[in-house]
Design an enzyme around this catalytic site. Structure first.
Site, PDB file in Angstrom:
ATOM      1  N   CYS A  65      44.230  39.129  33.100  1.00 28.68           N
ATOM      2  CA  CYS A  65      44.306  40.520  31.641  1.00 28.68           C
ATOM      3  C   CYS A  65      45.462  40.783  31.611  1.00 28.68           C
ATOM      4  O   CYS A  65      45.905  40.713  30.112  1.00 28.68           O
ATOM      5  CB  CYS A  65      43.100  41.126  32.131  1.00 28.68           C
ATOM      6  N   LEU A 103      36.172  45.846  35.389  1.00 27.25           N
ATOM      7  CA  LEU A 103      36.184  45.485  37.056  1.00 27.25           C
ATOM      8  C   LEU A 103      37.662  45.017  37.265  1.00 27.25           C
ATOM      9  O   LEU A 103      38.927  44.554  36.119  1.00 27.25           O
ATOM     10  CB  LEU A 103      35.150  44.862  37.021  1.00 27.25           C
ATOM     11  N   ALA A 104      38.168  44.890  38.431  1.00 25.36           N
ATOM     12  CA  ALA A 104      38.749  44.382  38.559  1.00 25.36           C
ATOM     13  C   ALA A 104      38.472  43.427  40.144  1.00 25.36           C
ATOM     14  O   ALA A 104      37.449  43.452  40.110  1.00 25.36           O
ATOM     15  CB  ALA A 104      39.861  45.104  39.690  1.00 25.36           C
ATOM     16  N   TYR A 122      34.354  35.331  35.324  1.00 23.53           N
ATOM     17  CA  TYR A 122      34.502  36.203  36.023  1.00 23.53           C
ATOM     18  C   TYR A 122      34.011  37.573  35.988  1.00 23.53           C
ATOM     19  O   TYR A 122      33.433  38.079  36.296  1.00 23.53           O
ATOM     20  CB  TYR A 122      35.918  36.409  36.020  1.00 23.53           C
ATOM     21  N   LYS A 154      47.857  39.126  28.811  1.00 21.88           N
ATOM     22  CA  LYS A 154      48.096  38.244  27.888  1.00 21.88           C
ATOM     23  C   LYS A 154      47.495  40.310  27.153  1.00 21.88           C
ATOM     24  O   LYS A 154      47.694  40.328  25.762  1.00 21.88           O
ATOM     25  CB  LYS A 154      46.269  38.131  27.964  1.00 21.88           C
TER      26      LYS A 154
HETATM   27  P1  NAD Z   1      35.905  33.385  31.894  1.00 17.92           P
HETATM   28  O1  NAD Z   1      37.334  32.218  31.424  1.00 17.92           O
HETATM   29  O2  NAD Z   1      35.831  33.329  32.826  1.00 17.92           O
HETATM   30  O3  NAD Z   1      34.275  32.804  31.596  1.00 17.92           O
HETATM   31  C1  NAD Z   1      34.556  32.962  29.889  1.00 17.92           C
HETATM   32  C2  NAD Z   1      33.947  32.218  29.197  1.00 17.92           C
HETATM   33  O4  NAD Z   1      32.578  32.277  28.408  1.00 17.92           O
HETATM   34  C3  NAD Z   1      33.244  30.209  30.084  1.00 17.92           C
HETATM   35  O5  NAD Z   1      32.689  29.898  31.402  1.00 17.92           O
HETATM   36  C4  NAD Z   1      33.475  29.701  28.643  1.00 17.92           C
HETATM   37  O6  NAD Z   1      32.516  28.285  28.731  1.00 17.92           O
HETATM   38  C5  NAD Z   1      32.207  30.343  27.909  1.00 17.92           C
HETATM   39  N1  NAD Z   1      32.698  30.311  26.199  1.00 17.92           N
HETATM   40  C6  NAD Z   1      33.744  30.819  25.526  1.00 17.92           C
HETATM   41  N2  NAD Z   1      32.700  30.488  24.500  1.00 17.92           N
HETATM   42  C7  NAD Z   1      31.517  30.362  24.563  1.00 17.92           C
HETATM   43  C8  NAD Z   1      30.683  29.898  23.308  1.00 17.92           C
HETATM   44  N3  NAD Z   1      30.534  30.370  22.443  1.00 17.92           N
HETATM   45  N4  NAD Z   1      28.809  29.794  23.791  1.00 17.92           N
HETATM   46  C9  NAD Z   1      29.198  29.387  25.586  1.00 17.92           C
HETATM   47  N5  NAD Z   1      29.582  29.934  26.201  1.00 17.92           N
HETATM   48  C10 NAD Z   1      31.350  29.810  26.139  1.00 17.92           C
HETATM   49  O7  NAD Z   1      36.321  34.518  31.467  1.00 17.92           O
HETATM   50  P2  NAD Z   1      36.467  35.916  32.172  1.00 17.92           P
HETATM   51  O8  NAD Z   1      37.776  36.301  33.216  1.00 17.92           O
HETATM   52  O9  NAD Z   1      35.109  35.900  32.146  1.00 17.92           O
HETATM   53  O10 NAD Z   1      37.028  36.954  30.659  1.00 17.92           O
HETATM   54  C11 NAD Z   1      35.453  37.344  29.657  1.00 17.92           C
HETATM   55  C12 NAD Z   1      36.473  38.294  28.899  1.00 17.92           C
HETATM   56  O11 NAD Z   1      36.478  40.258  29.665  1.00 17.92           O
HETATM   57  C13 NAD Z   1      37.668  38.339  29.035  1.00 17.92           C
HETATM   58  O12 NAD Z   1      38.215  38.473  26.790  1.00 17.92           O
HETATM   59  C14 NAD Z   1      38.568  39.313  29.552  1.00 17.92           C
HETATM   60  O13 NAD Z   1      40.404  39.553  29.286  1.00 17.92           O
HETATM   61  C15 NAD Z   1      37.791  39.862  29.327  1.00 17.92           C
HETATM   62  N6  NAD Z   1      37.902  40.754  30.728  1.00 17.92           N
HETATM   63  C16 NAD Z   1      38.181  39.661  32.215  1.00 17.92           C
HETATM   64  C17 NAD Z   1      38.291  40.629  33.098  1.00 17.92           C
HETATM   65  C18 NAD Z   1      37.588  40.131  34.748  1.00 17.92           C
HETATM   66  O14 NAD Z   1      38.547  40.569  35.501  1.00 17.92           O
HETATM   67  N7  NAD Z   1      38.353  38.283  34.365  1.00 17.92           N
HETATM   68  C19 NAD Z   1      38.038  41.950  33.644  1.00 17.92           C
HETATM   69  C20 NAD Z   1      38.201  42.715  32.168  1.00 17.92           C
HETATM   70  C21 NAD Z   1      37.820  42.284  31.326  1.00 17.92           C
HETATM   71  C1  UDX Z   2      43.022  43.740  36.246  1.00  9.00           C
HETATM   72  C2  UDX Z   2      42.880  45.484  35.989  1.00  9.00           C
HETATM   73  O1  UDX Z   2      42.728  46.799  36.854  1.00  9.00           O
HETATM   74  C3  UDX Z   2      41.087  46.321  35.346  1.00  9.00           C
HETATM   75  O2  UDX Z   2      40.794  46.576  35.318  1.00  9.00           O
HETATM   76  C4  UDX Z   2      40.535  44.953  34.487  1.00  9.00           C
HETATM   77  O3  UDX Z   2      39.436  45.004  33.989  1.00  9.00           O
HETATM   78  C5  UDX Z   2      40.846  43.564  34.908  1.00  9.00           C
HETATM   79  O4  UDX Z   2      42.697  43.901  35.271  1.00  9.00           O
HETATM   80  P1  UDX Z   2      42.841  43.003  37.943  1.00  9.00           P
HETATM   81  O5  UDX Z   2      43.572  41.886  37.124  1.00  9.00           O
HETATM   82  O6  UDX Z   2      40.996  41.678  38.071  1.00  9.00           O
HETATM   83  O7  UDX Z   2      42.564  44.274  37.316  1.00  9.00           O
HETATM   84  O8  UDX Z   2      43.241  43.386  39.429  1.00  9.00           O
HETATM   85  P2  UDX Z   2      44.303  44.171  39.514  1.00  9.00           P
HETATM   86  O9  UDX Z   2      43.687  45.143  41.206  1.00  9.00           O
HETATM   87  O10 UDX Z   2      44.462  45.452  38.012  1.00  9.00           O
HETATM   88  O11 UDX Z   2      45.476  43.716  39.895  1.00  9.00           O
HETATM   89  C6  UDX Z   2      46.519  42.688  38.852  1.00  9.00           C
HETATM   90  C7  UDX Z   2      47.542  42.438  39.781  1.00  9.00           C
HETATM   91  O12 UDX Z   2      48.614  42.923  39.927  1.00  9.00           O
HETATM   92  C8  UDX Z   2      47.187  41.387  40.771  1.00  9.00           C
HETATM   93  O13 UDX Z   2      48.429  40.674  40.978  1.00  9.00           O
HETATM   94  C9  UDX Z   2      48.045  42.760  41.548  1.00  9.00           C
HETATM   95  O14 UDX Z   2      47.873  41.700  43.146  1.00  9.00           O
HETATM   96  C10 UDX Z   2      48.861  43.775  41.242  1.00  9.00           C
HETATM   97  N1  UDX Z   2      49.370  44.478  42.154  1.00  9.00           N
HETATM   98  C11 UDX Z   2      48.134  45.905  42.054  1.00  9.00           C
HETATM   99  C12 UDX Z   2      50.225  44.707  42.249  1.00  9.00           C
HETATM  100  O15 UDX Z   2      51.434  44.072  42.333  1.00  9.00           O
HETATM  101  N2  UDX Z   2      50.529  46.145  42.884  1.00  9.00           N
HETATM  102  C13 UDX Z   2      50.215  47.089  42.798  1.00  9.00           C
HETATM  103  O16 UDX Z   2      49.936  48.047  43.053  1.00  9.00           O
HETATM  104  C14 UDX Z   2      48.583  47.407  42.210  1.00  9.00           C
END
Ligand code: NAD
Ligand code: UDX
Length: 457
Positions: free
Chosen positions: A273, A160-161, A11, A276
């Site tokens: 996020c 990013l969200a 993501y 965790k």
């Molecule tokens: P995700 O599970 O969607 O993607 C991670 C990918 O990494 C998976 O597809 C997995 O197969 C791959 N992977 C793992 N180990 C690997 C390796 N050694 N070589 C190649 N590929 C490998 O996770 P995500 O949601 O993209 O999150 C990634 C990180 O970003 C996390 O630390 C998360 O906390 C952080 N983050 C996530 C968000 C969000 O909105 N999802 C926002 C900000 C930060």
């Molecule tokens: C969050 C952070 O916003 C982002 O900056 C970070 O990089 C990753 O974690 P995300 O979890 O993708 O992003 O979405 P977010 O819009 O923050 O919403 C998180 C949860 O809170 C959702 O379940 C949403 O429905 C809920 N929420 C959000 C509420 O219940 N009330 C609010 O006012 C805002």
């Protein structure tokens, strides 16, 4: 021109690299993943994640200077800059289970980088990691000095969200880049700054030391989640006192020191996020001998669990203390609107709670049904998945709104009401419906933080 690699096509890795590639046509950007199916999906017409606007960005850059590949080793060897965007879920085993971050994927990536690098690299932590992880990364990478390959480690956490990822990446409030103050550390920071400067104004690019970069990410998520838990705590009191949470939130949010955003009371926050990262923060505080600080932040998570349980309890109590054998339509499976992601979704927690009460459940969602089925595991066999909300509500005793999809606010509730079992109940876990109107139609309406609108006492 630099050769940029991202390990992890999830993501974060997918959308982030797509936006970098779009805005930096001079750089070659490659994204690799251990999961070949995911890479195949990134190369297909049906991308592995749903994110508004992502299709267009991919269409612009893919095949031009953006490539999704599985040959990780060769791509590591060819790269100048490597972003590590692998998953860092909560540890489920051993020391720190249930709290600490599981760093096994991250460490595997670090070791792969070390093994296949023959030229100097900048390694960028994009994943959210515990404070001082960059130090461990440096130690691993510089564990074979005899090979003469130099690594600089940078922290560049992602804010990013989901659901607004492309907008957030194109117009970030800020980009955070943490690095060391050695000459090569400073040069590495400047190289990463130069990438973002292609489309982000320089004053929005913040540079810090490594540890501040790592901690700022955890703290930002903790603050955001804390606002939701705070408003949800007040919503419970509203339901007892006759106050209305929308009015209270508006009154609070118009104070310019507080601001209006992230004050939407709900069935609880979900997503991969918040929970965790706060648990990770709690673990770090405990580890550093700060139990009071740990307890303070843990309460944000406990309040969120309470809010989800409380929603299920309100449903049960309103429906005469039994839902066994009753058909209930759950509107929404995604953890928020505009995503297909169901990780830590409150919708699925409510679903599990109602299954324990032996309700007959049907879930509807425009994009998240496949993920919901997978996440529910064995419990999915006891749930019906129905893309059409009208069909889902047919013959139901109750509807629960669990995701704030705009389309749920625009349905014809008069038609829906006609096809439901009476008395018909609606539980709005996102406060997106017109409650007075629903009440006039005949529904018994229960919303978050508002007095119930029932037709009986
Ligand atoms: P995700 O599970 O969607 O993607 C991670 C990918 O990494 C998976 O597809 C997995 O197969 C791959 N992977 C793992 N180990 C690997 C390796 N050694 N070589 C190649 N590929 C490998 O996770 P995500 O949601 O993209 O999150 C990634 C990180 O970003 C996390 O630390 C998360 O906390 C952080 N983050 C996530 C968000 C969000 O909105 N999802 C926002 C900000 C930060
Ligand atoms: C969050 C952070 O916003 C982002 O900056 C970070 O990089 C990753 O974690 P995300 O979890 O993708 O992003 O979405 P977010 O819009 O923050 O919403 C998180 C949860 O809170 C959702 O379940 C949403 O429905 C809920 N929420 C959000 C509420 O219940 N009330 C609010 O006012 C805002």
């Amino acid at each position: 021109m630099s050769s940029i690699l991202c390990i992890g096509a999830g993501y974060v890795g997918g959308p982030t690299m797509a936006v970098i590639a779009k805005n930096c046509p001079q750089h070659r950007v490659v994204v690799v993943d251990a999961n070949a199916e995911r890479i195949a999906a990134w190369n297909s017409a049906r991308l592995p994640i749903y994110e508004p606007g992502l299709d267009q960005v991919i269409a612009q850059a893919r095949g031009r200077n953006l490539f999704f590949r599985t040959d990780t080793e060769a791509q590591i060897a060819a790269a100048d800059i490597i972003f590590v965007s692998v998953n860092t879920p909560t540890k489920t085993f051993g020391e720190g289970a249930g709290r600490a971050a599981n760093l096994q994927y991250w460490e595997r990536a670090a070791r792969q980088i070390l093994e296949h690098s023959r030229t100097p690299k900048i390694v960028v932590e994009k994943s959210t990691l515990p404070v001082r992880t960059a130090e461990a990364m440096e130690r691993i990478l510089n564990s074979q000095p005899g090979r003469g390959v130099h690594f600089d480690v940078i922290s560049n956490p992602e804010f990013l969200a989901e659901g607004s990822a492309i907008h957030d990446l194109e117009h970030p409030d800020r980009v955070l880049i943490g690095g060391k103050s050695t000459p090569s550390g400073r040069a590495a920071v400047e190289q990463i700054v130069a990438i973002y400067e292609s489309w982000v104004p320089r004053e929005r690019i913040i540079t810090t030391n490594l540890w501040s970069g790592e901690l700022a990410k955890l703290a930002a998520n903790a603050f955001l989640a804390q606002r939701i838990s705070s408003i949800n705590a007040i919503s419970a009191l509203c339901e007892r006192t006759g106050a209305d949470i929308t009015e209270v939130a508006h009154a609070i949010g118009t104070d310019s020191r507080i601001g209006p955003r992230f004050l939407r009371a709900s069935v609880g926050f979900g997503g991969s996020c918040f929970r965790k990262d706060i648990l990770n923060l709690v673990y770090l505080c405990e580890h550093h001998g700060l139990p009071e600080v740990a307890a303070y932040w843990e309460q944000v998570v406990l309040m969120n669990e309470y809010q989800q349980r409380r929603f299920g309890s309100v449903m049960l109590e309103a429906m005469f203390n039994t839902v066994a054998g009753k058909r209930i339509a759950l509107f929404g499976a995604a953890f928020k609107a505009n995503t297909g992601d169901t990780r830590e979704s409150p919708a699925l927690n409510v679903c599990r709670e109602l299954l324990d009460e032996r309700a007959e459940l049907v879930i509807t969602d425009p994009y998240a049904l496949d993920n919901a089925r997978a996440d529910l595991g064995a419990a999915a066999e006891r749930v019906e998945f129905e893309p059409d909300p009208y069909k889902a509500a047919q013959g139901a005793h109750a509807i629960a709104i669990l995701t704030e999809w705009q389309q749920f606010a625009e349905l014809d509730y008069e038609a829906i009401y006609r096809d439901m079992v009476k008395p018909a109940f609606i539980f709005d876990g996102r406060n997106i419906l017109d409650h007075a109107q629903l009440h006039r139609l005949g529904f018994n309406v229960y919303a978050i933080g508002k007095p119930p609108l029932a037709h009986f006492d």
